[in-house]
Design an enzyme around this catalytic site. Structure first.
Site, PDB file in Angstrom:
ATOM      1  N   SER A  25     -18.200  20.398  59.464  1.00 32.12           N
ATOM      2  CA  SER A  25     -17.034  21.284  59.411  1.00 32.12           C
ATOM      3  C   SER A  25     -17.340  22.442  58.475  1.00 32.12           C
ATOM      4  CB  SER A  25     -15.807  20.540  58.878  1.00 32.12           C
ATOM      5  OG  SER A  25     -16.076  20.047  57.578  1.00 32.12           O
ATOM      6  N   THR A  57     -18.033  25.743  64.439  1.00 35.21           N
ATOM      7  CA  THR A  57     -17.671  24.448  63.883  1.00 35.21           C
ATOM      8  C   THR A  57     -16.147  24.398  63.868  1.00 35.21           C
ATOM      9  OG1 THR A  57     -18.069  22.897  62.045  1.00 35.21           O
ATOM     10  CG2 THR A  57     -17.816  25.232  61.459  1.00 35.21           C
ATOM     11  N   TYR A  58     -15.572  23.551  63.041  1.00 33.67           N
ATOM     12  CA  TYR A  58     -14.116  23.515  62.919  1.00 33.67           C
ATOM     13  C   TYR A  58     -13.733  23.596  61.451  1.00 33.67           C
ATOM     14  CZ  TYR A  58     -14.923  18.578  61.864  1.00 33.67           C
ATOM     15  OH  TYR A  58     -15.376  17.414  61.310  1.00 33.67           O
ATOM     16  N   GLY A  74     -24.375  19.369  60.000  1.00 35.41           N
ATOM     17  CA  GLY A  74     -25.455  20.180  60.571  1.00 35.41           C
ATOM     18  C   GLY A  74     -25.316  21.661  60.287  1.00 35.41           C
ATOM     19  N   ALA A  75     -24.069  22.140  60.142  1.00 35.66           N
ATOM     20  CA  ALA A  75     -23.846  23.563  59.844  1.00 35.66           C
ATOM     21  C   ALA A  75     -24.478  23.963  58.516  1.00 35.66           C
ATOM     22  CB  ALA A  75     -22.354  23.872  59.840  1.00 35.66           C
TER      23      ALA A  75
END
Length: 126
Positions: A25, A57-58, A74-75
């Site tokens: 996120s 992403t969120y 992962g971001a």
């Protein structure tokens, strides 16, 4: 026909954390979420001004007034602490709705505190 228009953006925020082992996120200072109208768990696009990376992403809420901009999971591999990023959200609307719609544009300082807001982007000159 529906159009996808910029709903909101946080312009040139500074990445404060990159947490690879946290659930994916972007954690965003709650005051910035409120100012933009970006909701928790809403899809957002991240554009790293420093390195050119672009991904989605969120959003999740970080503590109000904390200045936190934390890319998680992962971001976190796409940014480094100190990078400047743009966070953008889009909305789908009819052509009639789009005629009067104005996005929420939030500009921040180096501490990710709101410096000013706007609902339009100045015309780019040659």
């Amino acid at each position: 026909m529906h159009l996808s228009l910029l709903k909101a953006k946080i312009h040139r925020a500074t990445v404060t954390h990159a947490e690879l082992n946290y659930e994916g996120s972007i954690a965003i200072d709650g005051l910035l979420l409120e100012a933009t109208g970006i909701r928790e768990f809403e899809q957002v696009h991240i554009w790293d001004v420093t390195n050119g990376a672009r991904f989605s992403t969120y959003a999740i809420r970080a503590e109000d007034g904390s200045g936190i901009m934390s890319l998680n999971g992962g971001a976190a591999r796409h940014v480094q602490v100190g990078d400047l990023i743009i966070v953008a959200a889009f909305a789908s609307m009819s052509e009639d709705e789009a005629k009067t719609f104005k996005p929420n544009l939030v500009y921040v300082n180096a501490r990710n505190a709101i410096s000013h807001t706007n609902h339009s982007i100045p015309t780019q000159a040659a």
